[in-house]
Scaffold this active site. Structure first.
Site, PDB file in Angstrom:
ATOM      1  N   TRP A 189       0.854  -1.194   0.000  1.00 11.07           N
ATOM      2  CA  TRP A 189       0.000   0.000   0.000  1.00 11.07           C
ATOM      3  C   TRP A 189       0.884   1.235   0.000  1.00 11.07           C
ATOM      4  O   TRP A 189       1.948   1.261   0.654  1.00 11.07           O
ATOM      5  CB  TRP A 189      -0.906   0.011   1.232  1.00 11.07           C
TER       6      TRP A 189
ATOM      7  N   TRP B  19       0.688   4.808   1.046  1.00  2.00           N
ATOM      8  CA  TRP B  19       1.150   5.636   2.171  1.00  2.00           C
ATOM      9  C   TRP B  19       1.627   4.776   3.329  1.00  2.00           C
ATOM     10  O   TRP B  19       2.466   5.208   4.116  1.00  2.00           O
ATOM     11  CB  TRP B  19       0.147   6.722   2.560  1.00  2.00           C
TER      12      TRP B  19
ATOM     13  N   ASP C   5     -10.927   5.702   4.691  1.00  2.00           N
ATOM     14  CA  ASP C   5     -11.945   5.126   3.808  1.00  2.00           C
ATOM     15  C   ASP C   5     -13.403   5.466   4.129  1.00  2.00           C
ATOM     16  O   ASP C   5     -14.168   5.810   3.248  1.00  2.00           O
ATOM     17  CB  ASP C   5     -11.815   3.596   3.790  1.00  2.00           C
TER      18      ASP C   5
ATOM     19  N   TYR D 286     -13.467   1.816  12.388  1.00  2.00           N
ATOM     20  CA  TYR D 286     -12.476   2.228  11.392  1.00  2.00           C
ATOM     21  C   TYR D 286     -12.156   3.721  11.446  1.00  2.00           C
ATOM     22  O   TYR D 286     -11.569   4.187  12.395  1.00  2.00           O
ATOM     23  CB  TYR D 286     -13.043   1.808  10.039  1.00  2.00           C
TER      24      TYR D 286
ATOM     25  N   GLU E  22      -4.078  -2.263  14.335  1.00  2.00           N
ATOM     26  CA  GLU E  22      -4.289  -1.311  13.229  1.00  2.00           C
ATOM     27  C   GLU E  22      -4.793   0.037  13.759  1.00  2.00           C
ATOM     28  O   GLU E  22      -4.345   1.096  13.351  1.00  2.00           O
ATOM     29  CB  GLU E  22      -5.296  -1.916  12.247  1.00  2.00           C
TER      30      GLU E  22
END
Ligand code: GLC
Length: 528
Positions: free
Chosen positions: A114, A116, A245, A431, A475
């Site tokens: 990925w 970044w 996202d 998230y 994460e």
């Protein structure tokens, strides 16, 4: 435009931004830390090769100097009992996620390179293996398109654990080497960090000479393809491009009708609980955009700007691009490429202008803007604080942002939540709608230090240490409980531990801000 660097708190210490902080009373999060690990420095999993460089020496310094550095008792306890194992785990995590020249964010959930993530991860590698750090940027740019775009994902090797993979971005018989969209351009920031703190000048000069034109081409792409109307700020055409996202900033703009989609299976839900991931409706919108781009000549990125039903000025992308321009400018001067400095100065000048439209004086926050309706997205998200990282906010704007930030932090035990915890759209587990992300904390802290808000930067730093100490290399984190969420052994969390949280006595990625001075005037006249 003046060529001098903006003097910052960290300058006097050669970039040891966090080390320059006065030792403050530990924040509540720090006081409540349950120390559950008791590792020892001897277990540090470094190879003999690593040990020959200053990085190993500074890892050791971290432990021997911490006590004489004015750290509080609680902080000493971290150094002794907790952080050693985090360093060890972080190094192991990067090695485990290294698939040969590139680092995946996490096994299964994100099995490719990925954009970044890799740029941030390079700073983590730099702490113990400089050559590997440069390699990370090299492999990322091996996926660069001819027009200069650096894709959001480069598919180096096949994997069956992620959707949508290469066969969706391309065709089943002709899978694509990458996605057809991009992500926030961190590369110049990371490259400057590597170059500025190198121990191997020859290697750094060689690598930087190769990389510079590629990074420059990617910034030119941003302005050509994503700011054809000369707004001074660039557009994203898909929420995935923002890196945030499912941020509530996209809610209104994502109301366009969903197309008739081919059936698909969400593989992310095999790895992470659905309560921590975007909803089905959000995914249907993501895929509608993907298939429309594909149908509308996917590979003509300049055309996409005009046809996309989603076109936003994103604060995260623009703040990072602005800061990356400062660093690219710094690199250009170091490499004797004076001819491009003028071009970068123009981007910066226009950027100062473009950011003005994103400021809301009444709430004292920045907002993303829907370019199709002209409306500011009214969601108060952590991206609102990133113009501090860019150095584009005025002193007055910074004061208002900090007022908001203090309020947010007073409402949750662990900061910085990705949405204002008092906002109805705040969801602590989902998230980008509530959880804390360590990379965002780093950017906010870095910006706060440049504006002189050392106390609140220290508080966010302490929260970040507490979160990673208690929950490990997850994460993202629940701001209400400190629980780790999403993927396990996550590369950019590990990189942030190595390059930021665990380096109070050595260099940290908080290098000084270069280029035009931060707005210091209340009337926000362009700084010189
Ligand atoms: C998610 C995140 C994005 C990140 C990617 C890989 O899509 O939202 O920011 O780059 O995962 O970690």
């Amino acid at each position: 435009m003046a060529g001098e660097d903006f003097p910052s708190v960290g300058d006097a210490l050669g970039g040891c931004v966090i080390a320059s902080q006065p030792a403050l009373a530990p924040t509540p999060a720090l006081q409540n830390l349950k120390i559950t690990r008791a590792p020892s420095l001897e277990n540090l999993n470094t190879t003999p090769k690593d040990r020959t460089c200053w990085r190993e020496k500074s890892l050791r310094r971290l432990f021997s100097l911490s006590k004489s550095n004015g750290l509080s008792k609680t902080e000493e306890a971290f150094e002794d009992n907790v952080r050693v194992s985090i360093v060890e785990e972080s190094i192991e995590c990067l090695r485990r996620n290294d698939l040969g020249g590139y680092t995946i964010p996490a096994h299964n959930l994100y099995p490719f390179q990925w954009n970044w993530d890799s740029a941030i991860v390079a700073a983590g590698w730099a702490v113990f293996d400089e050559a590997r750090a440069w390699e990370e940027l090299d492999t990322l740019f091996s996926g660069q398109w001819e027009d200069g775009m650096v894709p959001s994902i480069v598919f180096h090797k096949p994997s069956t654990t992620y959707f949508p993979g290469p066969e969706i971005w391309g065709l089943p018989g002709n899978p694509s080497r990458s996605t057809g969209i991009t992500q926030p351009p961190v590369a110049a920031i990371s490259a400057r960090f590597l170059f500025e703190h190198t121990e191997n000048v020859k290697l750094a000069e060689k690598k930087m000479t190769d990389l510079f034109p590629k990074i420059l081409a990617s910034h030119r792409w941003w302005y050509k393809a994503r700011d054809p109307e000369n707004k001074g700020v660039v557009a994203i055409l898909h929420p995935w491009e923002s890196g945030m996202d499912n941020s509530p900033s996209w809610d209104a703009a994502m109301q366009f009708p969903i197309d008739n989609l081919p059936p698909y299976e969400r593989k992310d839900l095999h790895h992470v609980n659905a309560s921590m991931r975007p909803t089905k409706d959000t995914y249907d919108h993501y895929l509608t955009l993907l298939y429309r781009f594909k149908a509308e000549n996917f590979y003509d990125s300049e055309k996409l700007y005009w046809v996309s039903p989603f076109r936003m000025t994103d604060l995260c992308t623009n703040s990072i691009l602005f800061r990356a321009n400062r660093d690219l400018r710094w690199l250009a001067i170091k490499l004797g490429k004076d001819d491009v400095v003028k071009e970068i100065d123009e981007w910066l000048d226009r950027g100062f202008e473009g950011f003005r439209q994103l400021w809301d004086e009444k709430s004292g926050l920045y907002y993303c803007q829907d370019q199709l309706t002209g409306k500011l997205a009214d969601a108060p998200t952590s991206a609102a604080f990133l113009p501090l990282f860019a150095g584009v906010a005025s002193k007055d704007q910074a004061a208002k942002l900090v007022e908001n930030l203090r309020r947010w932090l007073d409402n949750v035990p662990f900061g910085v939540p990705s949405t204002d915890p008092k906002d109805p759209r705040f969801e602590p587990l989902r998230y980008w709608r509530g959880p804390v992300w360590i990379i965002v904390n780093w950017m906010i802290c870095n910006g706060l230090l440049h504006y002189g808000y050392d106390d609140i930067a220290q508080r966010i730093y302490d929260d970040s240490v507490a979160l990673t100490s208690n929950a490990g290399l997850k994460e993202y984190f629940d701001p209400k409980t400190g629980e780790g969420c999403g993927g396990e052994l996550f590369s950019w969390t590990a990189a942030m531990c190595l390059a930021w949280l665990d380096r109070p006595n050595a260099i940290s990625i908080g290098h000084k801000m270069s280029g035009p001075k931060i707005h210091l005037e209340q009337d926000s006249t362009l700084p010189r």
